[in-house]
Design a protein around this motif. Structure first.
Motif, PDB file in Angstrom:
ATOM      1  N   ASP A  73      14.711 -35.494  22.663  1.00 16.76           N
ATOM      2  CA  ASP A  73      15.552 -35.080  21.540  1.00 16.76           C
ATOM      3  C   ASP A  73      17.037 -35.196  21.908  1.00 16.76           C
ATOM      4  OD1 ASP A  73      13.327 -34.560  19.974  1.00 16.76           O
ATOM      5  OD2 ASP A  73      13.308 -32.422  20.447  1.00 16.76           O
ATOM      6  N   PHE A  74      17.381 -34.777  23.119  1.00 16.86           N
ATOM      7  CA  PHE A  74      18.764 -34.882  23.586  1.00 16.86           C
ATOM      8  C   PHE A  74      19.184 -36.349  23.676  1.00 16.86           C
ATOM      9  CE2 PHE A  74      21.628 -35.497  27.266  1.00 16.86           C
ATOM     10  CZ  PHE A  74      22.753 -34.874  26.763  1.00 16.86           C
ATOM     11  N   SER A  96      27.533 -29.390  18.132  1.00 17.78           N
ATOM     12  CA  SER A  96      26.121 -29.141  17.838  1.00 17.78           C
ATOM     13  C   SER A  96      25.224 -29.517  19.024  1.00 17.78           C
ATOM     14  CB  SER A  96      25.720 -29.930  16.593  1.00 17.78           C
ATOM     15  OG  SER A  96      24.347 -29.811  16.342  1.00 17.78           O
ATOM     16  N   ILE A  97      25.463 -30.676  19.621  1.00 22.46           N
ATOM     17  CA  ILE A  97      24.675 -31.119  20.779  1.00 22.46           C
ATOM     18  C   ILE A  97      24.896 -30.167  21.948  1.00 22.46           C
ATOM     19  CG2 ILE A  97      24.450 -32.938  22.528  1.00 22.46           C
ATOM     20  CD1 ILE A  97      25.002 -34.969  20.254  1.00 22.46           C
ATOM     21  N   TYR A  98      26.133 -29.770  22.160  1.00 20.55           N
ATOM     22  CA  TYR A  98      26.439 -28.851  23.258  1.00 20.55           C
ATOM     23  C   TYR A  98      25.707 -27.522  23.065  1.00 20.55           C
ATOM     24  CZ  TYR A  98      28.949 -26.250  26.789  1.00 20.55           C
ATOM     25  OH  TYR A  98      29.246 -25.484  27.884  1.00 20.55           O
ATOM     26  N   GLU A  99      25.791 -26.979  21.869  1.00 16.81           N
ATOM     27  CA  GLU A  99      25.123 -25.694  21.587  1.00 16.81           C
ATOM     28  C   GLU A  99      23.614 -25.776  21.772  1.00 16.81           C
ATOM     29  OE1 GLU A  99      26.051 -23.871  17.838  1.00 16.81           O
ATOM     30  OE2 GLU A  99      28.189 -24.346  18.070  1.00 16.81           O
ATOM     31  N   GLU A 100      23.020 -26.871  21.336  1.00 18.05           N
ATOM     32  CA  GLU A 100      21.566 -26.987  21.383  1.00 18.05           C
ATOM     33  C   GLU A 100      21.020 -27.362  22.759  1.00 18.05           C
ATOM     34  OE1 GLU A 100      17.828 -29.023  19.000  1.00 18.05           O
ATOM     35  OE2 GLU A 100      19.877 -29.531  18.397  1.00 18.05           O
ATOM     36  N   PHE A 101      21.752 -28.206  23.518  1.00 15.29           N
ATOM     37  CA  PHE A 101      21.173 -28.767  24.732  1.00 15.29           C
ATOM     38  C   PHE A 101      21.930 -28.507  26.032  1.00 15.29           C
ATOM     39  CE2 PHE A 101      19.914 -31.735  21.291  1.00 15.29           C
ATOM     40  CZ  PHE A 101      18.537 -31.603  21.384  1.00 15.29           C
ATOM     41  N   VAL A 110      18.768 -28.835  28.535  1.00 14.28           N
ATOM     42  CA  VAL A 110      18.259 -29.910  29.378  1.00 14.28           C
ATOM     43  C   VAL A 110      18.674 -29.655  30.824  1.00 14.28           C
ATOM     44  CG1 VAL A 110      18.113 -31.648  27.557  1.00 14.28           C
ATOM     45  CG2 VAL A 110      20.247 -31.380  28.835  1.00 14.28           C
ATOM     46  N   ASN A 111      17.970 -30.299  31.725  1.00 12.80           N
ATOM     47  CA  ASN A 111      18.161 -30.076  33.153  1.00 12.80           C
ATOM     48  C   ASN A 111      19.241 -30.996  33.713  1.00 12.80           C
ATOM     49  OD1 ASN A 111      17.853 -29.336  35.791  1.00 12.80           O
ATOM     50  ND2 ASN A 111      15.885 -30.356  36.072  1.00 12.80           N
ATOM     51  N   GLN A 136      23.355 -38.029  29.481  1.00 13.76           N
ATOM     52  CA  GLN A 136      22.308 -38.832  28.860  1.00 13.76           C
ATOM     53  C   GLN A 136      21.625 -39.719  29.900  1.00 13.76           C
ATOM     54  OE1 GLN A 136      23.650 -41.587  25.829  1.00 13.76           O
ATOM     55  NE2 GLN A 136      21.614 -41.733  24.923  1.00 13.76           N
ATOM     56  N   LYS A 137      22.401 -40.312  30.787  1.00 15.15           N
ATOM     57  CA  LYS A 137      21.828 -41.154  31.838  1.00 15.15           C
ATOM     58  C   LYS A 137      20.963 -40.337  32.787  1.00 15.15           C
ATOM     59  CE  LYS A 137      25.262 -44.824  31.845  1.00 15.15           C
ATOM     60  NZ  LYS A 137      26.361 -45.481  32.570  1.00 15.15           N
ATOM     61  N   LYS A 138      21.387 -39.117  33.088  1.00 10.94           N
ATOM     62  CA  LYS A 138      20.595 -38.271  33.992  1.00 10.94           C
ATOM     63  C   LYS A 138      19.274 -37.859  33.345  1.00 10.94           C
ATOM     64  CE  LYS A 138      24.461 -36.724  36.705  1.00 10.94           C
ATOM     65  NZ  LYS A 138      24.980 -35.717  37.586  1.00 10.94           N
ATOM     66  N   ILE A 139      19.306 -37.527  32.089  1.00  9.25           N
ATOM     67  CA  ILE A 139      18.079 -37.151  31.379  1.00  9.25           C
ATOM     68  C   ILE A 139      17.176 -38.362  31.209  1.00  9.25           C
ATOM     69  CG2 ILE A 139      17.166 -36.311  29.176  1.00  9.25           C
ATOM     70  CD1 ILE A 139      18.418 -34.170  31.122  1.00  9.25           C
ATOM     71  N   TYR A 140      17.777 -39.488  30.925  1.00 12.24           N
ATOM     72  CA  TYR A 140      17.004 -40.731  30.831  1.00 12.24           C
ATOM     73  C   TYR A 140      16.273 -40.991  32.151  1.00 12.24           C
ATOM     74  CZ  TYR A 140      15.923 -45.645  30.730  1.00 12.24           C
ATOM     75  OH  TYR A 140      15.263 -46.825  30.819  1.00 12.24           O
TER      76      TYR A 140
END
Length: 186
Positions: A73-74, A96-101, A110-111, A136-140
């Motif tokens: 989702d992130f 919004s992205i900051y608040e959610e993830f 996210v980790n 995003q690259k780290k989560i990917y």
């Protein structure tokens, strides 16, 4: 951690999911990047997520069974964020992205490491389309090296793969107005 889902959810059983031939337990070139970005297929059995109904959804359900669906989702939210046109929209979506993830009290955090979190926090003062790129690259990378290899070995994937192969064969046979096994008598 073993999956709590033993068979695909009912809503996934009709979805088609195609991928490459798995003759052993090793990944033979199928990549998360090619699936998520919709790259074209190299072989008959490779079809990307964007071209296959439900492929991305199937991966999301798999991540949900592993309690990490927020990663996809992130990643998707960041992809969409990069297409924002106006500065106002960038600011709104970044918050919004900051608040959610990302934030410390985020419901679907996210980790990512503290340093990356801080860089994002600072970039929110003047958000740009690239302010989430590092995270995003780290989560990917987490998905690519952890969840995705397990997904392509899962029973859910195998069921979806088999359904996609069957559907693809049916589609091909509709394109030929004559029987394929007819030999010439000339």
């Amino acid at each position: 951690m073993p999956s709590l889902v033993t068979s695909p959810p009912r809503e996934l059983q009709h979805l088609d999911m195609d991928a490459e031939n798995k003759t052993s337990g090793k990944d033979r070139g199928v990549t998360l990047k090619s699936r998520l970005q919709g790259r074209s297929a190299n072989t008959e059995r490779e079809v990307t997520f964007s071209r296959v109904t439900g492929g991305q959804k199937a991966f999301w359900y798999f991540l949900k069974s592993e309690f990490c669906e927020e990663n996809l989702d992130f990643w998707l939210a960041c992809q969409e964020f990069q297409t924002c046109d106006s500065p106002e929209e960038l600011t709104r979506r970044a918050a919004s992205i900051y608040e959610e993830f990302i934030g410390d009290e985020s419901p679907r955090q996210v980790n990512i490491d503290f340093y990356t979190r801080e860089i994002i926090s600072q970039s929110l003062q003047q958000p740009s389309p690239s302010c989430f790129v590092v995270a995003q690259k780290k989560i990917y990378s987490l998905m690519e090296n952890g969840s995705f290899p397990r997904f392509i070995q899962s029973e859910n994937y195998k069921v979806l793969f088999d359904g996609a192969v069957k559907q693809r064969r049916q589609t091909r046979s509709r394109h030929f107005p004559f029987p394929q096994n007819v030999t010439s008598t000339t």
